[in-house]
Design an enzyme around this catalytic site. Structure first.
Site, mmCIF file in Angstrom:
data_model
loop_
_atom_site.group_PDB
_atom_site.id
_atom_site.type_symbol
_atom_site.label_atom_id
_atom_site.label_comp_id
_atom_site.label_asym_id
_atom_site.label_seq_id
_atom_site.Cartn_x
_atom_site.Cartn_y
_atom_site.Cartn_z
ATOM 1 N N SER A 1 -27.162 54.528 -20.030
ATOM 2 C CA SER A 1 -27.456 55.722 -19.242
ATOM 3 C C SER A 1 -28.750 55.499 -18.481
ATOM 4 O O SER A 1 -29.414 54.473 -18.656
ATOM 5 C CB SER A 1 -27.575 56.934 -20.153
ATOM 6 O OG SER A 1 -28.784 56.842 -20.873
ATOM 7 N N LYS A 2 -29.095 56.485 -17.671
ATOM 8 C CA LYS A 2 -30.286 56.378 -16.822
ATOM 9 C C LYS A 2 -31.544 56.006 -17.594
ATOM 10 O O LYS A 2 -32.419 55.318 -17.082
ATOM 11 C CB LYS A 2 -30.526 57.708 -16.095
ATOM 12 C CG LYS A 2 -29.576 57.900 -14.921
ATOM 13 C CD LYS A 2 -30.335 58.358 -13.689
ATOM 14 C CE LYS A 2 -29.472 58.314 -12.443
ATOM 15 N NZ LYS A 2 -28.606 59.480 -12.289
#
Ligand code: GLU
Length: 518
Positions: free
Chosen positions: A253-254
């Site tokens: 994820s980010k």
């Protein structure tokens, strides 16, 4: 050649698709799925379809669609056919009406609050939340009244309770019991289809033979199969790809860093490197195969779904950096310099005056033939000079965004660093001063005309042998730091040659001042 388990599908009949929702930039996971779909289609002389799934009007945007298209093109994953779901509403409408007419679907008028409390109640009872079927058997009259009154509604599909089994090409047999699912919402209205309905219709209409997508879609598969059965569609083959995990083995994820293709592009990764890297996110040519370098063309040859793994694929940035460095070095210096230009400009080290009216995009599209300007003193800097700088960093560059940090001292008037950095190992300050004085003397004796890295090396090494016979680092380290201000850099000979004699001597004096003033 078709793989063993695809005997019944002829070459040319293989049709795969990538179906991104334009609700964000092209994510690495979607790009990896696009790559596998592309490879599988090309390997089997089939077709690769791009379908933009933009039925969710609130969350979709043209800007993200543009990012997705550009990223796929940049990666070299061209598509054979293109569709946009928002332009196909009439097609879905036909099928939604058919399901309503055949009583395989019905209008549901339950309010959101009602459904929310129902869900809470079910969970408190330890039951998996599902719709209980309150509107499943409303009379025609009630339905018509509600519709006439414009009551908020959705369309639900009558889930048939049964066991659904499909043979996933990656994960083997997968079985679902639809009994716990409840009647699923397939549309908000006849002209507002939702994901599962639109996918089932499109995979059929677009004659998709293989649905290759992320594992997070496994739970949607039984819903789509039920819809296919209700509409009399044949079932495509499914292959669910393993999740991409961060180094901590949590879903990528980010917070793990850049995860979209456009971000990685901006960071200075090359498409060849990303393709090679993504291929190994869940695929492996074989245990004994040690080869790591694969072009898109060689991947088309080698790829097979049988070699896709089930377990999560860890994103290893070191490997990506290694591959990027490798692919960078396949390019001529001229090209690497050209690719570095946007980074040098953006970091404020150099400026460029555009001759044309048009301002080129920030990344790419910069003409390399122009003269640049130092941002510090306005002096001209030629492309040729930039090329020479890049050439001494040839072996070190891994990602293009690192370039400014590696070479900034060439462009700066003054550099700053801690004076202790000038010390090689156990050297005392007095020894450093002595060393710099020696370097200055040797270098000032070299004529401008003879200021080449070969001559510089010869003279400096000769001096080192005489003054510091046991450790030439005692001469070369302080000099190199004085010129660059960095712990690591290209050799002092290469650096000094490009800095010019004047600037080299000035930097040595600057280092001497730093020591004096301490
Ligand atoms: N639109 C879905 C997504 O972006 C993909 C659907 C599918 O591959 O079936 O995740």
């Amino acid at each position: 050649m078709l793989a063993e388990n695809l005997k019944f599908i002829k070459p040319g009949e293989v049709r795969t698709r990538i179906a991104p929702s334009p609700t964000g930039s092209l994510h690495l996971g979607t790009a990896r799925a696009a790559l596998f779909n592309y490879l599988f289609a090309k390997k089997n002389e089939g077709f690769f379809v791009l379908r933009i799934e933009d039925t969710d009007k609130e969350r979709s945007s043209l800007e993200f669609e543009k990012d997705i298209l550009e990223s796929l093109k940049w990666l070299g994953l061209g598509w054979d056919e293109f569709y946009r779901q928002s332009e196909r509403i009439d097609i879905y409408k036909k099928y939604i009406e058919k399901l309503l007419e055949e009583n395989k679907s019905y209008y549901c008028f339950c309010s959101e609050e009602e459904l929310a409390s129902q869900k809470q109640y079910q969970m408190s009872q330890g039951i998996a939340p599902h719709y209980t079927g309150k509107c499943a058997n409303l009379s025609i009259k009630t339905i018509e009244e509600n519709l006439n009154q414009n009551k908020p509604k959705v369309i639900r599909f009558r889930t048939i309770e049964k066991k659904i089994t499909f043979n996933d090409l990656v994960r083997g047999k997968i079985e679902f019991d639809t009994g716990l699912m409840g009647d699923i919402v397939i549309a908000k209205n006849i002209d507002r289809p939702l994901y599962n309905l639109a996918v089932a219709v499109d995979d059929f209409e677009m004659k998709i033979s293989h649905v290759i997508r992320g594992e997070d879609h496994i739970s949607n598969t039984p819903k789509q199969i039920l819809l296919q059965e209700a509409l009399g569609f044949p079932k495509p083959l499914y292959a669910h790809l393993p999740l991409i995990l961060g180094p901590d083995r949590a879903k990528l994820s980010k917070r793990h860093g850049a995860t979209s293709v456009s971000d990685l592009k901006q960071e200075g990764y090359l498409p060849e490197a990303l393709i090679n890297f993504m291929a190994f996110l869940g695929w492996n040519p074989g245990e004994k195969e040690e080869r790591e370098i694969y072009s898109l063309a060689s991947l088309i040859k080698e790829f097979s779904l049988e070699k896709v793994q089930k377990q999560g694929a860890v994103f290893n940035i070191k490997k990506l950096n290694f591959l990027n460095g490798f692919y960078l070095r396949q390019k001529p210096i001229e090209k690497i310099t050209e690719l570095s230009l946007p980074y040098l400009i953006e970091s404020g080290l150099i400026e460029v005056e555009f001759t044309t009216q048009q301002i080129p995009p920030a990344y790419g599209g910069i003409e390399p033939k122009q003269i640049y300007k130092s941002s510090q003193n306005g002096k001209e800097i030629s492309f040729e000079y930039l090329k020479r700088i890049i050439s001494i960093y040839y072996e070190r560059i891994k990602i293009l965004s690192e370039v400014p940090e590696l070479v900034d001292f060439f462009f700066k008037q003054e550099i700053t660093y801690e004076k202790d950095l000038l010390k090689w190992k156990e050297m005392t300050e007095e020894e450093v001063k002595h060393s710099l004085e020696k370097s200055k003397k040797v270098l000032s004796e070299i004529k401008d005309k003879e200021w080449t890295k070969e001559n510089l090396e010869k003279s400096l090494l000769k001096e080192a042998e005489q003054t510091f016979p046991n450790n030439r680092g005692e001469l070369l380290w302080p000099l190199r730091v004085a010129l660059t201000g960095k712990e690591a850099s290209a050799s002092p000979f290469e650096v000094a040659e490009l800095l010019t004699k004047e600037k080299t001597l000035k930097r040595i004096e600057q280092a001497q001042n730093l020591l004096e003033n301490a």
